[in-house]
Design a protein around this motif. Structure first.
Motif, PDB file in Angstrom:
ATOM      1  N   GLY A  62       0.677  -1.375  -0.036  1.00  0.00           N
ATOM      2  CA  GLY A  62      -0.002  -0.079  -0.011  1.00  0.00           C
ATOM      3  C   GLY A  62       0.759   1.333   0.078  1.00  0.00           C
ATOM      4  O   GLY A  62       0.114   2.375   0.053  1.00  0.00           O
ATOM      5  N   SER A  63       2.089   1.114  -0.089  1.00  0.00           N
ATOM      6  CA  SER A  63       2.949   2.395  -0.095  1.00  0.00           C
ATOM      7  C   SER A  63       2.644   3.356  -0.935  1.00  0.00           C
ATOM      8  O   SER A  63       2.766   4.646  -0.773  1.00  0.00           O
ATOM      9  CB  SER A  63       4.253   2.061  -0.300  1.00  0.00           C
ATOM     10  OG  SER A  63       4.508   1.446  -1.486  1.00  0.00           O
ATOM     11  N   ASP A  64       1.918   2.924  -1.991  1.00  0.00           N
ATOM     12  CA  ASP A  64       1.637   4.093  -3.180  1.00  0.00           C
ATOM     13  C   ASP A  64       0.098   4.289  -3.369  1.00  0.00           C
ATOM     14  O   ASP A  64      -0.384   5.057  -4.479  1.00  0.00           O
ATOM     15  CB  ASP A  64       2.379   3.681  -4.411  1.00  0.00           C
ATOM     16  CG  ASP A  64       3.780   3.814  -4.520  1.00  0.00           C
ATOM     17  OD1 ASP A  64       4.374   4.594  -4.015  1.00  0.00           O
ATOM     18  OD2 ASP A  64       4.358   2.970  -5.245  1.00  0.00           O
ATOM     19  N   TRP A  65      -0.614   3.783  -2.465  1.00  0.00           N
ATOM     20  CA  TRP A  65      -2.084   3.770  -2.851  1.00  0.00           C
ATOM     21  C   TRP A  65      -2.724   4.923  -1.428  1.00  0.00           C
ATOM     22  O   TRP A  65      -2.139   4.675  -0.338  1.00  0.00           O
ATOM     23  CB  TRP A  65      -2.665   2.481  -2.612  1.00  0.00           C
ATOM     24  CG  TRP A  65      -2.321   1.387  -3.529  1.00  0.00           C
ATOM     25  CD1 TRP A  65      -1.237   0.614  -3.726  1.00  0.00           C
ATOM     26  CD2 TRP A  65      -2.763   1.517  -5.021  1.00  0.00           C
ATOM     27  NE1 TRP A  65      -1.184   0.088  -4.963  1.00  0.00           N
ATOM     28  CE2 TRP A  65      -2.207   0.504  -5.706  1.00  0.00           C
ATOM     29  CE3 TRP A  65      -3.960   2.213  -5.498  1.00  0.00           C
ATOM     30  CZ2 TRP A  65      -2.389   0.237  -7.183  1.00  0.00           C
ATOM     31  CZ3 TRP A  65      -4.217   1.813  -6.913  1.00  0.00           C
ATOM     32  CH2 TRP A  65      -3.416   0.862  -7.701  1.00  0.00           C
ATOM     33  N   PRO A  66      -3.769   5.373  -1.625  1.00  0.00           N
ATOM     34  CA  PRO A  66      -4.596   5.983  -0.654  1.00  0.00           C
ATOM     35  C   PRO A  66      -5.052   5.059   0.336  1.00  0.00           C
ATOM     36  O   PRO A  66      -5.163   3.733   0.003  1.00  0.00           O
ATOM     37  CB  PRO A  66      -5.641   6.691  -1.295  1.00  0.00           C
ATOM     38  CG  PRO A  66      -5.652   6.070  -2.736  1.00  0.00           C
ATOM     39  CD  PRO A  66      -4.506   5.444  -2.940  1.00  0.00           C
ATOM     40  N   GLY A  67      -5.670   5.462   1.604  1.00  0.00           N
ATOM     41  CA  GLY A  67      -6.075   4.650   2.398  1.00  0.00           C
ATOM     42  C   GLY A  67      -5.276   3.866   3.718  1.00  0.00           C
ATOM     43  O   GLY A  67      -4.219   4.465   3.558  1.00  0.00           O
TER      44      GLY A  67
END
Length: 82
Positions: A62-67
């Protein structure tokens, strides 16, 4: 079907599962993992993430994803990476 074959079948399938299939949040309300910008994860999300067996995989993914990924918001992940 004997218990042996049921166990063998289960372990065979377990080897094919991805980390996402094993995540503690599977089947929960997906909206909970996307708080408003600048918002914090709910206590329920924190509890689920704290006990998740694939938390590190989730955090890396998730390093490059929102949330919330791996129990951390975007802001917390940026701070963690700095």
């Amino acid at each position: 079907m004997s218990a042996f074959f049921q166990i063998e079948e289960l372990f065979g399938r377990a080897a094919e599962l991805t980390w996402m299939d094993r995540a503690a949040c599977v089947g929960s309300d997906g909206d909970a993992w996307f708080p408003e910008e600048g918002g914090r994860p709910s206590p329920q999300v924190r509890r689920i993430c704290d006990g998740c067996p694939v938390r590190e995989d989730c955090l890396a993914y998730g390093s490059d994803w929102p949330g919330v990924w791996g129990g951390k918001t975007e802001r917390a992940r940026r701070k963690h990476d700095a």
